[in-house]
Design a protein around this motif. Structure first.
Motif, PDB file in Angstrom:
ATOM      1  N   ILE A 103      19.079  -2.748  -0.415  1.00 16.66           N
ATOM      2  CA  ILE A 103      17.975  -2.151  -1.166  1.00 16.66           C
ATOM      3  C   ILE A 103      18.439  -0.946  -1.959  1.00 16.66           C
ATOM      4  O   ILE A 103      19.486  -0.346  -1.685  1.00 16.66           O
ATOM      5  CB  ILE A 103      16.825  -1.734  -0.229  1.00 16.66           C
ATOM      6  CG1 ILE A 103      17.253  -0.563   0.666  1.00 16.66           C
ATOM      7  CG2 ILE A 103      16.364  -2.926   0.618  1.00 16.66           C
ATOM      8  CD1 ILE A 103      16.122   0.207   1.272  1.00 16.66           C
ATOM      9  N   ASP A 104      17.617  -0.581  -2.926  1.00 22.14           N
ATOM     10  CA  ASP A 104      17.821   0.620  -3.743  1.00 22.14           C
ATOM     11  C   ASP A 104      16.513   1.389  -3.734  1.00 22.14           C
ATOM     12  O   ASP A 104      15.480   0.892  -4.214  1.00 22.14           O
ATOM     13  CB  ASP A 104      18.212   0.212  -5.165  1.00 22.14           C
ATOM     14  CG  ASP A 104      18.512   1.403  -6.066  1.00 22.14           C
ATOM     15  OD1 ASP A 104      18.145   2.548  -5.703  1.00 22.14           O
ATOM     16  OD2 ASP A 104      19.090   1.187  -7.150  1.00 22.14           O
ATOM     17  N   LEU A 105      16.525   2.595  -3.188  1.00 25.58           N
ATOM     18  CA  LEU A 105      15.293   3.375  -3.048  1.00 25.58           C
ATOM     19  C   LEU A 105      14.652   3.718  -4.387  1.00 25.58           C
ATOM     20  O   LEU A 105      13.448   3.998  -4.441  1.00 25.58           O
ATOM     21  CB  LEU A 105      15.567   4.668  -2.268  1.00 25.58           C
ATOM     22  CG  LEU A 105      15.989   4.526  -0.807  1.00 25.58           C
ATOM     23  CD1 LEU A 105      16.164   5.901  -0.176  1.00 25.58           C
ATOM     24  CD2 LEU A 105      14.972   3.708  -0.012  1.00 25.58           C
ATOM     25  N   SER A 106      15.424   3.694  -5.456  1.00 28.66           N
ATOM     26  CA  SER A 106      14.863   4.065  -6.766  1.00 28.66           C
ATOM     27  C   SER A 106      13.792   3.073  -7.220  1.00 28.66           C
ATOM     28  O   SER A 106      12.956   3.408  -8.074  1.00 28.66           O
ATOM     29  CB  SER A 106      15.974   4.156  -7.815  1.00 28.66           C
ATOM     30  OG  SER A 106      16.537   2.889  -8.086  1.00 28.66           O
ATOM     31  N   THR A 107      13.785   1.857  -6.668  1.00 28.44           N
ATOM     32  CA  THR A 107      12.765   0.881  -7.058  1.00 28.44           C
ATOM     33  C   THR A 107      11.374   1.271  -6.559  1.00 28.44           C
ATOM     34  O   THR A 107      10.368   0.731  -7.029  1.00 28.44           O
ATOM     35  CB  THR A 107      13.122  -0.516  -6.532  1.00 28.44           C
ATOM     36  OG1 THR A 107      13.195  -0.477  -5.105  1.00 28.44           O
ATOM     37  CG2 THR A 107      14.462  -0.980  -7.089  1.00 28.44           C
ATOM     38  N   ILE A 108      11.323   2.214  -5.616  1.00 32.34           N
ATOM     39  CA  ILE A 108      10.024   2.690  -5.125  1.00 32.34           C
ATOM     40  C   ILE A 108       9.237   3.355  -6.248  1.00 32.34           C
ATOM     41  O   ILE A 108       8.014   3.198  -6.361  1.00 32.34           O
ATOM     42  CB  ILE A 108      10.218   3.657  -3.944  1.00 32.34           C
ATOM     43  CG1 ILE A 108      10.748   2.894  -2.725  1.00 32.34           C
ATOM     44  CG2 ILE A 108       8.921   4.389  -3.605  1.00 32.34           C
ATOM     45  CD1 ILE A 108      11.100   3.778  -1.540  1.00 32.34           C
ATOM     46  N   ASP A 109       9.931   4.100  -7.101  1.00 33.15           N
ATOM     47  CA  ASP A 109       9.244   4.815  -8.184  1.00 33.15           C
ATOM     48  C   ASP A 109       8.509   3.849  -9.101  1.00 33.15           C
ATOM     49  O   ASP A 109       7.371   4.115  -9.515  1.00 33.15           O
ATOM     50  CB  ASP A 109      10.254   5.631  -9.001  1.00 33.15           C
ATOM     51  CG  ASP A 109      10.893   6.746  -8.188  1.00 33.15           C
ATOM     52  OD1 ASP A 109      10.245   7.214  -7.229  1.00 33.15           O
ATOM     53  OD2 ASP A 109      12.028   7.131  -8.505  1.00 33.15           O
ATOM     54  N   LEU A 110       9.128   2.730  -9.413  1.00 28.62           N
ATOM     55  CA  LEU A 110       8.495   1.753 -10.284  1.00 28.62           C
ATOM     56  C   LEU A 110       7.289   1.122  -9.597  1.00 28.62           C
ATOM     57  O   LEU A 110       6.228   0.935 -10.225  1.00 28.62           O
ATOM     58  CB  LEU A 110       9.501   0.672 -10.683  1.00 28.62           C
ATOM     59  CG  LEU A 110       9.007  -0.365 -11.683  1.00 28.62           C
ATOM     60  CD1 LEU A 110       8.562   0.310 -12.982  1.00 28.62           C
ATOM     61  CD2 LEU A 110      10.102  -1.392 -11.960  1.00 28.62           C
ATOM     62  N   ALA A 111       7.426   0.824  -8.295  1.00 28.82           N
ATOM     63  CA  ALA A 111       6.306   0.237  -7.551  1.00 28.82           C
ATOM     64  C   ALA A 111       5.123   1.200  -7.500  1.00 28.82           C
ATOM     65  O   ALA A 111       3.964   0.800  -7.676  1.00 28.82           O
ATOM     66  CB  ALA A 111       6.751  -0.136  -6.143  1.00 28.82           C
ATOM     67  N   LYS A 112       5.399   2.477  -7.294  1.00 28.09           N
ATOM     68  CA  LYS A 112       4.322   3.460  -7.188  1.00 28.09           C
ATOM     69  C   LYS A 112       3.725   3.817  -8.547  1.00 28.09           C
ATOM     70  O   LYS A 112       2.630   4.389  -8.611  1.00 28.09           O
ATOM     71  CB  LYS A 112       4.808   4.715  -6.468  1.00 28.09           C
ATOM     72  CG  LYS A 112       5.006   4.502  -4.979  1.00 28.09           C
ATOM     73  CD  LYS A 112       5.226   5.805  -4.234  1.00 28.09           C
ATOM     74  CE  LYS A 112       5.229   5.582  -2.732  1.00 28.09           C
ATOM     75  NZ  LYS A 112       5.383   6.838  -1.974  1.00 28.09           N
ATOM     76  N   ASN A 113       4.439   3.492  -9.617  1.00 28.76           N
ATOM     77  CA  ASN A 113       3.850   3.662 -10.942  1.00 28.76           C
ATOM     78  C   ASN A 113       2.624   2.776 -11.105  1.00 28.76           C
ATOM     79  O   ASN A 113       1.670   3.117 -11.798  1.00 28.76           O
ATOM     80  CB  ASN A 113       4.891   3.342 -12.016  1.00 28.76           C
ATOM     81  CG  ASN A 113       4.336   3.453 -13.414  1.00 28.76           C
ATOM     82  OD1 ASN A 113       4.061   2.444 -14.069  1.00 28.76           O
ATOM     83  ND2 ASN A 113       4.158   4.676 -13.883  1.00 28.76           N
ATOM     84  N   THR A 114       2.648   1.648 -10.405  1.00 31.63           N
ATOM     85  CA  THR A 114       1.502   0.736 -10.423  1.00 31.63           C
ATOM     86  C   THR A 114       0.427   1.175  -9.443  1.00 31.63           C
ATOM     87  O   THR A 114      -0.768   1.194  -9.767  1.00 31.63           O
ATOM     88  CB  THR A 114       1.962  -0.690 -10.070  1.00 31.63           C
ATOM     89  OG1 THR A 114       2.973  -1.091 -11.000  1.00 31.63           O
ATOM     90  CG2 THR A 114       0.794  -1.669 -10.114  1.00 31.63           C
ATOM     91  N   LEU A 115       0.853   1.533  -8.233  1.00 29.90           N
ATOM     92  CA  LEU A 115      -0.107   1.812  -7.171  1.00 29.90           C
ATOM     93  C   LEU A 115       0.460   2.871  -6.236  1.00 29.90           C
ATOM     94  O   LEU A 115       1.485   2.651  -5.592  1.00 29.90           O
ATOM     95  CB  LEU A 115      -0.395   0.526  -6.374  1.00 29.90           C
ATOM     96  CG  LEU A 115      -1.322   0.634  -5.171  1.00 29.90           C
ATOM     97  CD1 LEU A 115      -2.738   0.965  -5.625  1.00 29.90           C
ATOM     98  CD2 LEU A 115      -1.305  -0.664  -4.364  1.00 29.90           C
ATOM     99  N   ASP A 116      -0.193   4.025  -6.163  1.00 30.60           N
ATOM    100  CA  ASP A 116       0.206   5.086  -5.240  1.00 30.60           C
ATOM    101  C   ASP A 116      -1.058   5.689  -4.621  1.00 30.60           C
ATOM    102  O   ASP A 116      -1.642   6.631  -5.160  1.00 30.60           O
ATOM    103  CB  ASP A 116       1.017   6.163  -5.972  1.00 30.60           C
ATOM    104  CG  ASP A 116       1.602   7.199  -5.021  1.00 30.60           C
ATOM    105  OD1 ASP A 116       1.371   7.083  -3.804  1.00 30.60           O
ATOM    106  OD2 ASP A 116       2.278   8.136  -5.500  1.00 30.60           O
ATOM    107  N   PRO A 117      -1.511   5.144  -3.485  1.00 30.72           N
ATOM    108  CA  PRO A 117      -2.809   5.547  -2.929  1.00 30.72           C
ATOM    109  C   PRO A 117      -2.868   6.974  -2.395  1.00 30.72           C
ATOM    110  O   PRO A 117      -3.960   7.473  -2.132  1.00 30.72           O
ATOM    111  CB  PRO A 117      -3.050   4.525  -1.817  1.00 30.72           C
ATOM    112  CG  PRO A 117      -1.703   4.038  -1.447  1.00 30.72           C
ATOM    113  CD  PRO A 117      -0.903   4.060  -2.703  1.00 30.72           C
ATOM    114  N   GLU A 163       0.825  -1.214   0.000  1.00 30.91           N
ATOM    115  CA  GLU A 163       0.000   0.000   0.000  1.00 30.91           C
ATOM    116  C   GLU A 163       0.857   1.261   0.000  1.00 30.91           C
ATOM    117  O   GLU A 163       0.586   2.217  -0.737  1.00 30.91           O
ATOM    118  CB  GLU A 163      -0.903   0.015   1.234  1.00 30.91           C
ATOM    119  CG  GLU A 163      -2.039  -0.979   1.203  1.00 30.91           C
ATOM    120  CD  GLU A 163      -2.897  -0.883   2.443  1.00 30.91           C
ATOM    121  OE1 GLU A 163      -4.009  -1.448   2.424  1.00 30.91           O
ATOM    122  OE2 GLU A 163      -2.469  -0.252   3.441  1.00 30.91           O
ATOM    123  N   GLY A 164       1.884   1.272   0.852  1.00 31.54           N
ATOM    124  CA  GLY A 164       2.691   2.477   1.008  1.00 31.54           C
ATOM    125  C   GLY A 164       3.787   2.620  -0.012  1.00 31.54           C
ATOM    126  O   GLY A 164       4.410   3.684  -0.117  1.00 31.54           O
TER     127      GLY A 164
END
Length: 341
Positions: A274-288, A210-211
């Motif tokens: 971890i690499d924080l840049s992977t957050i952008d790809l995850a949130k491209n799918t779902l960013d509530p 979710e986050g």
């Protein structure tokens, strides 16, 4: 930039703050030697989760309550100072869960301590869960906070705060990148579905999804011998004992498990790079709280102001600023954090 996250899976020295502080410092050194940048500890790691709350009727808890008070930490105390110095010595950031004594009240606290020993965040559990309310006080919205660190934007919650949808949404809205999910002793009440390790890990994994953040889970374990700290009428282990309870893990922002699982009865530290840049790809799918939000339909009203029972004119009515100055203003003398002790 690669960041190494680490989670503790261990048994506290039950109801013994000094012995658990010594163990804490040893775990900090071990994690630092393992290359960790951020180390997460369980909820009320010091002096251990108050298992007696679930084990006995209230009238039989008196001696345990007194011992728990005596072994709870103060934020400006000598034991906390030693932990802070260990963080500075090993240049590591930690999130420490502990029972905080303030005056004659206790709180389920978390302190984020930076690699210079400064306290980056101090918070208290917003609402203790079930029988915990007989021992611990509540907090306010000022503790629902994500902070900027050299590692990214980091936040933390305790236990069933991860089952509060509005609390989670308030955290997500602050662009949290790394989240510490501190859980208590999962070696008790494990057969209760709502309190089972399966449900708890599902809540942690859901938080990551979710986050869109990396989530570190840390939990206490309980051994057969430890369970006898809270004996039944025959001197055996506490009747709520279900064994083990270790679930130290790291989940990625797409909910993927990033660590190998330790046996639930085994002490240890798990690591994830971890690499924080992977957050952008995850949130491209779902960013509530971003492109997937509908504020015209649903919005959260969030009061992040600190609450005090007494407001004195002329003094800052701000729990965070008054009690815990920014790390740059701190020295490791043990006197920089005036407490209401």
């Amino acid at each position: 930039m690669s960041i190494r996250l680490a989670a503790v899976q261990a048994e506290p020295v039950w109801l013994d703050s000094e012995a658990t502080v010594v163990k804490t410092i040893a775990l900090i050194a071990e994690a630092a030697a393992g290359g960790a940048d951020l180390l997460a500890f369980p909820e009320t790691w010091i002096p251990g989760y108050p298992v007696f709350l679930w084990s006995y009727p209230v009238y039989l808890q008196k001696d345990f309550v007194a011992r728990y008070y005596a072994n709870s930490l103060t934020v400006s105390g000598e034991q906390m100072l030693r932990i802070r110095n260990a963080c500075a010595e090993h240049a590591i950031t930690i999130v420490l869960g502990f029972s905080e004594r303030s005056g004659s009240s206790l709180y389920m606290a978390q302190s984020m301590i930076g690699p210079d020993g400064g306290i980056l965040l101090h918070r208290r559990k917003l609402k203790p869960t079930h029988v915990e309310r007989t021992l611990f006080g509540e907090s306010d919205g000022s503790g629902i906070k994500v902070v900027d660190t050299a590692l990214g934007r980091v936040g933390a919650l305790n236990c069933a705060e991860h089952l509060q949808p509005l609390t989670k949404y308030a955290m997500y809205s602050q662009n949290e990148q790394i989240h510490v999910a501190s859980w208590p002793c999962l070696g008790i009440l494990g057969s209760e579905p709502a309190l089972s390790p399966g449900s708890i890990m599902a809540a942690s994994q859901t938080y990551a999804l979710e986050g869109g953040s990396f989530v570190i889970t840390s939990s206490q374990i309980m051994s057969d011998e430890g369970a006898k700290t809270f004996p039944d009428a025959n001197g055996g282990p506490t009747p709520v004992y279900t064994g083990g309870g270790g679930f130290a893990r790291v989940y990625g922002p797409d909910s993927k498990l990033l660590t190998e699982e330790l046996p639930p009865t085994e002490e240890g530290i798990v690591y994830a790079d971890i690499d924080l840049s992977t957050i952008d790809l995850a949130k491209n799918t779902l960013d509530p709280v971003g492109h997937y939000a509908r504020p015209d339909v649903l919005r959260l009203v969030f009061n992040s102001s600190p609450g005090r029972p007494v407001s004195t004119e002329g003094l800052a009515n701000n729990y965070g600023e008054q009690e815990f100055p920014p790390p740059g203003n701190q020295s490791l003398t043990g006197t920089e954090l005036p407490a209401h002790e």
